[in-house]
Design an enzyme around this catalytic site. Structure first.
Site, PDB file in Angstrom:
ATOM      1  N   PRO A 268       1.550  -9.982  -3.381  1.00 12.08           N
ATOM      2  CA  PRO A 268       1.050 -10.538  -2.116  1.00 12.08           C
ATOM      3  C   PRO A 268      -0.194 -11.374  -2.324  1.00 12.08           C
ATOM      4  O   PRO A 268      -1.127 -10.966  -3.026  1.00 12.08           O
ATOM      5  CB  PRO A 268       0.755  -9.286  -1.286  1.00 12.08           C
ATOM      6  CG  PRO A 268       1.688  -8.255  -1.813  1.00 12.08           C
ATOM      7  CD  PRO A 268       1.783  -8.535  -3.296  1.00 12.08           C
ATOM      8  N   CYS A 269      -0.211 -12.550  -1.690  1.00 13.50           N
ATOM      9  CA  CYS A 269      -1.294 -13.499  -1.950  1.00 13.50           C
ATOM     10  C   CYS A 269      -2.280 -13.624  -0.793  1.00 13.50           C
ATOM     11  O   CYS A 269      -3.325 -14.241  -0.943  1.00 13.50           O
ATOM     12  CB  CYS A 269      -0.702 -14.883  -2.246  1.00 13.50           C
ATOM     13  SG  CYS A 269       0.204 -15.612  -0.856  1.00 13.50           S
TER      14      CYS A 269
END
Length: 388
Positions: free
Chosen positions: A121-122
């Site tokens: 997840p960014c």
């Protein structure tokens, strides 16, 4: 005795970092759902992708001659998309924290995994996230990826994230050190610029690569476009100029013109002249007027400079997921509307035969979060030389 006053409830801004991140309602938080595939006996080198999203990285590796055997993600529409485009592939829909790596090992049926991909997840690192901060829980999901590296011991690991990771704490060096130790390899990272590999979008991704018994040289990732090559960057006109014009809410499924660029020809392969996802957003009249009154290349909103009306002769800004609400990000250069899902796919280098499930809002989430397949393809071609 003084009167006791009730505490005053002060509503915090949604941008306050103490406010818990709003979760996508399409996350599958129950026990993981497993679907076993049938393509494990392929002669091609095999890849598995954790945090796979809709499968942009996997698709790029397939373009380079790999076979995807597993996709895992918590976002149900993403897994539905992944399954639609990889019908013979194993999938896991669920929270990675609840998945036992030994189960994945069983799915591999005795084969050693060539490449393990992770698109962690960014949002906790993204420069477009005004709530980004070092202690965001999502910033530590690389440790979940490391659990699978330790058990599966793949020949190659590929981990990717946004460029903003480099400016948040010591995450880059921590990840390189941790994965190097767990995977018994030398993991290094580099920022890659998507337009250099034929993607019509100013998108940067931080790529970590480690190879067993070797040291990966990022110079082996060959640029195909830009100043150092024979090809100019792919513009918006090159990317979507052949897709049919649309009015508000209108849908079209057939091309009405010939391709006018190499990129368009690549996008049209294996489509039989038909495509999905080309439906104009259902804008209110005020939004249509806002787009109409914005010059191509200029911001549509004073506070959000990245939300521009595209121009034909430019690269797109970084396409984002749009959160979980039904907002659009970019205006069409000619039509007075936001982009269709098919146009968003094109700007990410997803071909026209790629099917996106889940409705408009969740399709924006998927296309905004994805790694451009053409960028992943360039990485995969470089890696393939090492494992062959």
């Amino acid at each position: 005795m003084p009167e006791t006053k009730e505490p005053v409830n002060i509503k915090k801004s949604v941008w306050d970092t103490s406010v818990k991140v709003e979760e996508n309602g399409y996350y599958w938080n129950n026990d993981p759902l497993f679907k076993k595939g049938s393509n494990i006996n392929t002669d091609k080198p095999i890849v598995a992708e954790l945090f796979c999203g809709c499968g942009g990285t996997s698709l790029g590796f397939e373009m380079a001659g790999f076979e995807t055997v597993l996709g895992c993600d918590i976002h149900t529409p993403s897994i539905q998309t992944f399954q639609a485009n990889h019908p013979n592939c194993s999938t896991i829909n669920g929270d990675i924290k609840k998945v036992d790596p030994e189960v994945v090992k069983e799915l591999l049926n005795g084969r050693q995994l060539d490449v393990l991909i992770g698109g962690i997840p960014c949002q906790g690192f993204s420069l477009n996230n005004r709530k980004r901060h070092e202690q965001d829980d999502r910033n530590y999901m690389y440790k979940e990826f490391a659990r699978f590296v330790e058990v599966l011991q793949p020949k190659v690991v590929v981990l990717e994230n946004v460029s903003g990771m480099k400016s948040v704490g010591s995450f880059v060096s921590d990840i390189e050190t941790h994965l190097s130790k767990i995977g018994h390899m030398n993991v290094k990272s580099k920022l890659l610029y998507a337009p250099d590999y034929g993607v019509p979008q100013k998108r940067k991704r931080l790529i970590f690569i480690g190879i067993r018994d070797n040291v990966f040289d990022f110079r082996d990732i060959i640029k195909t476009h830009g100043p150092e090559t024979e090809n100019e960057y792919v513009t918006i006109k090159d990317a979507i100029g052949d897709l049919p014009a649309l009015k508000n809410k209108e849908t079209k499924t057939k091309y009405n013109s010939e391709p006018s660029s190499d990129f368009q020809e690549l996008m049209r392969l294996n489509t039989n002249g038909r495509f999905t996802g080309h439906t104009a957003p259902n804008h209110p009249a005020a939004t249509i007027e806002r787009i109409r009154n914005t010059k191509p290349g200029e911001p549509m909103y004073d506070r959000f400079k990245q939300r521009i009306r595209l121009a034909w002769n430019i690269l797109s800004p970084t396409q984002v997921s749009g959160g979980i609400r039904p907002q659009f990000q970019l205006g069409h250069p000619k039509d007075n509307r936001g982009l269709t899902i098919r146009e968003r796919c094109r700007i990410q280098s997803f071909p026209d035969n790629f099917i996106v499930k889940g409705g408009t809002v969740q399709a924006r989430v998927q296309t905004g979060n994805a790694v451009p397949p053409f960028l992943a393809k360039a990485v995969a071609l470089a890696i393939k030389k090492y494992i062959e």
